[in-house]
Design a protein around this motif. Structure first.
Motif, PDB file in Angstrom:
ATOM      1  N   THR A   1      -4.028   6.274  -0.450  1.00 38.27           N
ATOM      2  CA  THR A   1      -3.017   6.480  -1.495  1.00 38.27           C
ATOM      3  C   THR A   1      -1.741   5.684  -1.247  1.00 38.27           C
ATOM      4  O   THR A   1      -0.767   5.846  -1.982  1.00 38.27           O
ATOM      5  CB  THR A   1      -2.677   7.983  -1.606  1.00 38.27           C
ATOM      6  OG1 THR A   1      -2.458   8.505  -0.291  1.00 38.27           O
ATOM      7  CG2 THR A   1      -3.811   8.748  -2.246  1.00 38.27           C
ATOM      8  N   GLY A   2      -1.726   4.858  -0.186  1.00 42.05           N
ATOM      9  CA  GLY A   2      -0.571   3.992   0.040  1.00 42.05           C
ATOM     10  C   GLY A   2       0.419   4.605   1.015  1.00 42.05           C
ATOM     11  O   GLY A   2       0.505   5.823   1.163  1.00 42.05           O
TER      12      GLY A   2
ATOM     13  N   TRP B   1      -0.344  16.844  -2.118  1.00 43.56           N
ATOM     14  CA  TRP B   1      -1.582  17.388  -2.688  1.00 43.56           C
ATOM     15  C   TRP B   1      -2.605  17.758  -1.609  1.00 43.56           C
ATOM     16  O   TRP B   1      -3.680  18.263  -1.902  1.00 43.56           O
ATOM     17  CB  TRP B   1      -2.203  16.342  -3.635  1.00 43.56           C
ATOM     18  CG  TRP B   1      -2.115  14.965  -3.049  1.00 43.56           C
ATOM     19  CD1 TRP B   1      -1.112  14.066  -3.238  1.00 43.56           C
ATOM     20  CD2 TRP B   1      -2.998  14.366  -2.108  1.00 43.56           C
ATOM     21  NE1 TRP B   1      -1.331  12.936  -2.487  1.00 43.56           N
ATOM     22  CE2 TRP B   1      -2.484  13.092  -1.783  1.00 43.56           C
ATOM     23  CE3 TRP B   1      -4.197  14.777  -1.508  1.00 43.56           C
ATOM     24  CZ2 TRP B   1      -3.113  12.240  -0.884  1.00 43.56           C
ATOM     25  CZ3 TRP B   1      -4.818  13.925  -0.610  1.00 43.56           C
ATOM     26  CH2 TRP B   1      -4.271  12.668  -0.312  1.00 43.56           C
TER      27      TRP B   1
ATOM     28  N   GLY C   1      -7.401   6.574  -4.393  1.00 41.03           N
ATOM     29  CA  GLY C   1      -6.521   5.413  -4.534  1.00 41.03           C
ATOM     30  C   GLY C   1      -7.300   4.125  -4.749  1.00 41.03           C
ATOM     31  O   GLY C   1      -8.234   3.822  -4.008  1.00 41.03           O
TER      32      GLY C   1
ATOM     33  N   GLY D   1      -3.700   6.270 -11.729  1.00 45.06           N
ATOM     34  CA  GLY D   1      -3.270   5.370 -12.811  1.00 45.06           C
ATOM     35  C   GLY D   1      -4.351   4.343 -13.079  1.00 45.06           C
ATOM     36  O   GLY D   1      -5.480   4.681 -13.415  1.00 45.06           O
TER      37      GLY D   1
ATOM     38  N   LEU E   1       5.022 -11.836   0.257  1.00 42.66           N
ATOM     39  CA  LEU E   1       5.565 -12.434   1.488  1.00 42.66           C
ATOM     40  C   LEU E   1       4.481 -13.205   2.208  1.00 42.66           C
ATOM     41  O   LEU E   1       4.755 -13.998   3.100  1.00 42.66           O
ATOM     42  CB  LEU E   1       6.023 -11.311   2.432  1.00 42.66           C
ATOM     43  CG  LEU E   1       7.033 -10.335   1.867  1.00 42.66           C
ATOM     44  CD1 LEU E   1       7.245  -9.180   2.817  1.00 42.66           C
ATOM     45  CD2 LEU E   1       8.325 -11.088   1.655  1.00 42.66           C
TER      46      LEU E   1
ATOM     47  N   SER F   1      -1.320  -2.801   7.093  1.00 38.28           N
ATOM     48  CA  SER F   1      -0.818  -2.487   5.750  1.00 38.28           C
ATOM     49  C   SER F   1      -0.788  -3.726   4.864  1.00 38.28           C
ATOM     50  O   SER F   1      -0.361  -3.654   3.712  1.00 38.28           O
ATOM     51  CB  SER F   1       0.573  -1.855   5.829  1.00 38.28           C
ATOM     52  OG  SER F   1       1.464  -2.773   6.402  1.00 38.28           O
ATOM     53  N   LEU F   2      -1.226  -4.865   5.392  1.00 42.82           N
ATOM     54  CA  LEU F   2      -1.247  -6.097   4.588  1.00 42.82           C
ATOM     55  C   LEU F   2      -2.568  -6.223   3.832  1.00 42.82           C
ATOM     56  O   LEU F   2      -3.601  -5.704   4.275  1.00 42.82           O
ATOM     57  CB  LEU F   2      -1.083  -7.330   5.485  1.00 42.82           C
ATOM     58  CG  LEU F   2       0.216  -7.452   6.270  1.00 42.82           C
ATOM     59  CD1 LEU F   2       0.205  -8.750   7.069  1.00 42.82           C
ATOM     60  CD2 LEU F   2       1.421  -7.413   5.338  1.00 42.82           C
TER      61      LEU F   2
ATOM     62  N   VAL G   1      -5.583  13.042  -8.095  1.00 45.58           N
ATOM     63  CA  VAL G   1      -6.034  14.086  -7.171  1.00 45.58           C
ATOM     64  C   VAL G   1      -4.881  15.066  -6.973  1.00 45.58           C
ATOM     65  O   VAL G   1      -3.759  14.668  -6.638  1.00 45.58           O
ATOM     66  CB  VAL G   1      -6.489  13.461  -5.834  1.00 45.58           C
ATOM     67  CG1 VAL G   1      -6.717  14.534  -4.780  1.00 45.58           C
ATOM     68  CG2 VAL G   1      -7.763  12.647  -6.061  1.00 45.58           C
TER      69      VAL G   1
HETATM   70  C1  LIG Z   1       7.915  -4.250  -1.758  1.00 46.61           C
HETATM   71  C2  LIG Z   1       6.624  -4.482  -1.049  1.00 46.61           C
HETATM   72  C3  LIG Z   1       6.146  -5.779  -0.911  1.00 46.61           C
HETATM   73  C4  LIG Z   1       4.943  -6.015  -0.238  1.00 46.61           C
HETATM   74  N1  LIG Z   1       4.524  -7.298  -0.097  1.00 46.61           N
HETATM   75  C5  LIG Z   1       3.359  -7.536   0.548  1.00 46.61           C
HETATM   76  C6  LIG Z   1       2.891  -8.872   0.718  1.00 46.61           C
HETATM   77  O1  LIG Z   1       3.550  -9.819   0.359  1.00 46.61           O
HETATM   78  N2  LIG Z   1       1.705  -9.074   1.317  1.00 46.61           N
HETATM   79  C7  LIG Z   1       0.944  -8.038   1.777  1.00 46.61           C
HETATM   80  O2  LIG Z   1      -0.143  -8.281   2.313  1.00 46.61           O
HETATM   81  N3  LIG Z   1       1.389  -6.766   1.668  1.00 46.61           N
HETATM   82  C8  LIG Z   1       2.570  -6.487   1.071  1.00 46.61           C
HETATM   83  N4  LIG Z   1       3.008  -5.193   0.960  1.00 46.61           N
HETATM   84  C9  LIG Z   1       2.273  -4.133   1.658  1.00 46.61           C
HETATM   85  C10 LIG Z   1       0.999  -3.659   0.936  1.00 46.61           C
HETATM   86  O3  LIG Z   1       0.127  -4.747   0.684  1.00 46.61           O
HETATM   87  C11 LIG Z   1       1.287  -2.949  -0.363  1.00 46.61           C
HETATM   88  O4  LIG Z   1       2.109  -1.837  -0.136  1.00 46.61           O
HETATM   89  C12 LIG Z   1      -0.008  -2.463  -1.051  1.00 46.61           C
HETATM   90  O5  LIG Z   1       0.313  -1.924  -2.293  1.00 46.61           O
HETATM   91  C13 LIG Z   1      -0.743  -1.435  -0.207  1.00 46.61           C
HETATM   92  O6  LIG Z   1      -2.023  -1.215  -0.743  1.00 46.61           O
HETATM   93  P1  LIG Z   1      -2.744   0.199  -0.626  1.00 46.61           P
HETATM   94  O7  LIG Z   1      -4.051   0.094  -1.300  1.00 46.61           O
HETATM   95  O8  LIG Z   1      -2.696   0.662   0.786  1.00 46.61           O
HETATM   96  O9  LIG Z   1      -1.757   1.177  -1.405  1.00 46.61           O
HETATM   97  P2  LIG Z   1      -1.313   1.135  -2.932  1.00 46.61           P
HETATM   98  O10 LIG Z   1      -1.366  -0.227  -3.487  1.00 46.61           O
HETATM   99  O11 LIG Z   1      -0.041   1.889  -3.020  1.00 46.61           O
HETATM  100  O12 LIG Z   1      -2.474   1.935  -3.639  1.00 46.61           O
HETATM  101  C14 LIG Z   1      -2.563   3.347  -3.565  1.00 46.61           C
HETATM  102  C15 LIG Z   1      -3.145   3.843  -4.858  1.00 46.61           C
HETATM  103  O13 LIG Z   1      -3.340   5.240  -4.745  1.00 46.61           O
HETATM  104  C16 LIG Z   1      -3.032   5.837  -5.977  1.00 46.61           C
HETATM  105  N5  LIG Z   1      -2.723   7.249  -5.728  1.00 46.61           N
HETATM  106  C17 LIG Z   1      -1.675   7.756  -5.035  1.00 46.61           C
HETATM  107  N6  LIG Z   1      -1.734   9.096  -5.024  1.00 46.61           N
HETATM  108  C18 LIG Z   1      -2.826   9.438  -5.744  1.00 46.61           C
HETATM  109  C19 LIG Z   1      -3.410  10.682  -6.104  1.00 46.61           C
HETATM  110  N7  LIG Z   1      -2.877  11.857  -5.729  1.00 46.61           N
HETATM  111  N8  LIG Z   1      -4.541  10.673  -6.852  1.00 46.61           N
HETATM  112  C20 LIG Z   1      -5.113   9.502  -7.219  1.00 46.61           C
HETATM  113  N9  LIG Z   1      -4.586   8.300  -6.922  1.00 46.61           N
HETATM  114  C21 LIG Z   1      -3.466   8.267  -6.184  1.00 46.61           C
HETATM  115  C22 LIG Z   1      -1.841   5.034  -6.480  1.00 46.61           C
HETATM  116  O14 LIG Z   1      -1.689   5.140  -7.872  1.00 46.61           O
HETATM  117  C23 LIG Z   1      -2.213   3.623  -6.045  1.00 46.61           C
HETATM  118  O15 LIG Z   1      -2.913   2.901  -7.019  1.00 46.61           O
HETATM  119  C24 LIG Z   1       4.203  -4.922   0.303  1.00 46.61           C
HETATM  120  C25 LIG Z   1       4.695  -3.626   0.175  1.00 46.61           C
HETATM  121  C26 LIG Z   1       5.895  -3.402  -0.491  1.00 46.61           C
HETATM  122  C27 LIG Z   1       6.403  -1.976  -0.584  1.00 46.61           C
END
Ligand SMILES: Cc1cc2nc3c(=O)[nH]c(=O)nc-3n(C[C@H](O)[C@H](O)[C@H](O)COP(=O)(O)OP(=O)(O)OC[C@H]3O[C@@H](n4cnc5c(N)ncnc54)[C@H](O)[C@@H]3O)c2cc1C
Length: 422
Positions: free
Chosen positions: A127-128, A349, A9, A34, A51, A388-389, A99
């Motif tokens: 992966t989020g 997966w 991710g 992606g 936010l 998660s921020l 993956v």
């Molecule tokens: C609607 C919404 C608004 C938000 N607003 C804020 C905000 O204002 N401020 C803040 O700090 N946070 C916010 N968040 C929370 C958080 O910052 C986000 O969810 C952010 O995208 C999390 O980052 P991450 O790297 O953990 O996950 P993600 O950004 O989801 O990144 C995960 C990555 O893993 C990849 N991936 C997934 N599965 C696979 C696989 N099998 N193989 C390879 N790649 C894969 C995906 O394509 C993606 O690019 C918000 C969340 C949501 C849902």
């Protein structure tokens, strides 16, 4: 192919882990199905603004340097920010590389992907947390002529039928989209269950300023009373609009949004509505006031009480004397249902037996103890309230990569220096 660690991710979490692993001299690769910031690009609506204010996007080695620290990034600005971070980190990155399986081996893990197989000692799952929309089963009882979609599928009101909309769920996403859609002239009904009311601004300071200075965002996972509950709390009912307006239920009602209780079932073209609206609103008001009390106490203790605006309280949430217990879609002109009912992660997966019956990975602050060398990043309250921020993932990545280093036994001079410098 072989490497010491595979990060899955390339959102903020995977990139922050890469930054720390590089500093610690750990050979690794980041695999992304992606592009960088894929989720922000593909799974968020067009008008989304963060936010969290700009100042509150402190990633390891990277922060906000512009002249609008209190403004809120748009979706495109957020994508640009994460892209810039990827360049800054110079992460060893493979994009368009999904993956498809992770298995334990005798000396670590085998990671299968659309671009080949890697063997490694450790895997960081970044992966989020918000991969799959959690649409309740009652959605299956909705007649096919009603258009249904989740917040991950929603892009803009222009793509909705020109008629009434039922938005289900009143956390940040549901409240923001109720506000946006109502402003297009469509009649919005908002179905409200348990929610977390909060003002955008209190005593002249942003809510996130308060969460930061009081240390609430830094509260650790091993210090909270009920961790399961803390991890599952809905997001604050706020938006990051330029006018900093509130989007609580009173504000939405003022705009014309009809507020009803939680959708408990669907039958014969009608939603059955729970009678809990008054209770959940009273609870949300009570909890908001408790939070404001904590802010006030901190202001007194830190001696700034007289330097900021005086303490005050917000009007209680207004609830109709007899909120409806049933909602007839046809009579209310509702032709769209937007499910803003949250998400869950997708580990379809993962071939390592570490999932609980609900499909979540069992872990201790991101360390998957039943499978040494497996780590998790980016989940709500993983190690801290802010986990998660954007602002929170860096501290977790620092802690977990330190654990990873001791697991794989990297002993480069660079790694040792970086760990001591923590
Ligand atoms: C609607 C919404 C608004 C938000 N607003 C804020 C905000 O204002 N401020 C803040 O700090 N946070 C916010 N968040 C929370 C958080 O910052 C986000 O969810 C952010 O995208 C999390 O980052 P991450 O790297 O953990 O996950 P993600 O950004 O989801 O990144 C995960 C990555 O893993 C990849 N991936 C997934 N599965 C696979 C696989 N099998 N193989 C390879 N790649 C894969 C995906 O394509 C993606 O690019 C918000 C969340 C949501 C849902």
């Amino acid at each position: 192919m072989r490497t010491t660690a595979v990060i899955i991710g390339a959102g903020q979490a995977g990139l922050a882990a890469s930054w720390w692993l590089s500093r610690r001299g750990v050979d690794h690769i980041v695999l992304e199905r992606g592009e960088v910031a894929n989720t922000w690009r593909r799974e968020r609506w067009d008008s989304l603004t963060l936010l969290t204010p700009n100042w509150q996007s402190r990633l390891p080695g990277f922060g906000y340097e512009g002249d609008r620290p209190d403004a809120f990034r748009t979706r495109d600005e957020t994508i640009a920010f994460i892209d810039a971070y990827a360049s800054h980190v110079a992460a060893p990155l493979r994009t368009n590389c999904a993956v498809t399986a992770v298995r334990a081996t005798s000396d670590g893990y085998e990671v299968q992907s659309s671009e080949g197989t890697w063997r490694c000692r450790a895997v960081v799952i970044a992966t989020g947390a918000f991969n799959v929309s959690q649409v309740p089963a009652v959605s299956q009882a909705v007649a096919p002529e009603i258009f249904q979609l989740s917040t991950a599928q929603y892009r803009s009101p222009a793509l909705l039928p020109d008629s009434g909309v039922l938005v289900v769920g009143a956390a940040a996403s549901g409240a923001q989209l109720a506000d946006e859609i109502q402003r297009t002239g469509r009649a919005v009904t908002l179905a409200v269950g348990e929610h977390v009311r909060a003002p955008r601004t209190y005593r002249g300071r942003d809510i996130q300023w308060w969460m930061d200075v009081t240390g609430l965002n830094d509260e650790r996972y091993d210090q909270v009373e009920n961790l399961v509950r803390a991890r599952n709390l809905p997001s604050f009912q706020i938006a990051g609009y330029p006018d900093r307006r509130d989007i609580d239920l009173n504000a939405l009602r003022e705009l014309g949004v009809r507020i009803v209780g939680r959708v408990a079932g669907v039958r014969d073209g009608k939603a059955q509505i729970s009678g809990s609206l008054r209770n959940v609103c009273e609870l949300a008001d009570l909890k908001m006031n408790r939070l404001l009390n904590v802010f006030d106490e901190w202001a007194i203790a830190s001696g700034i009480g007289n330097e900021i605006e005086p303490t005050h309280r917000f009007a209680p949430t207004r609830v109709d004397a007899s909120p409806p217990l049933s909602l007839d879609f046809a009579k209310s002109g509702i032709k769209t249902i937007l499910w803003a009912t949250g998400f869950r992660p997708d580990y379809s997966w993962l071939d390592v037996p570490v999932l609980d019956p609900k499909g979540n990975i069992i872990h201790d602050g991101g360390v998957v103890t039943d499978s040494p060398g497996l780590y998790l990043l980016g989940l709500p309250f993983l190690r801290r309230r802010k986990s998660s921020l954007i602002d929170g993932v860096g501290d977790d990545a620092r802690d977990l990569t330190a654990h990873l280093v001791s697991h794989v036994g990297v002993r480069s001079a660079h790694a040792a220096v970086a760990i001591e410098a923590r």
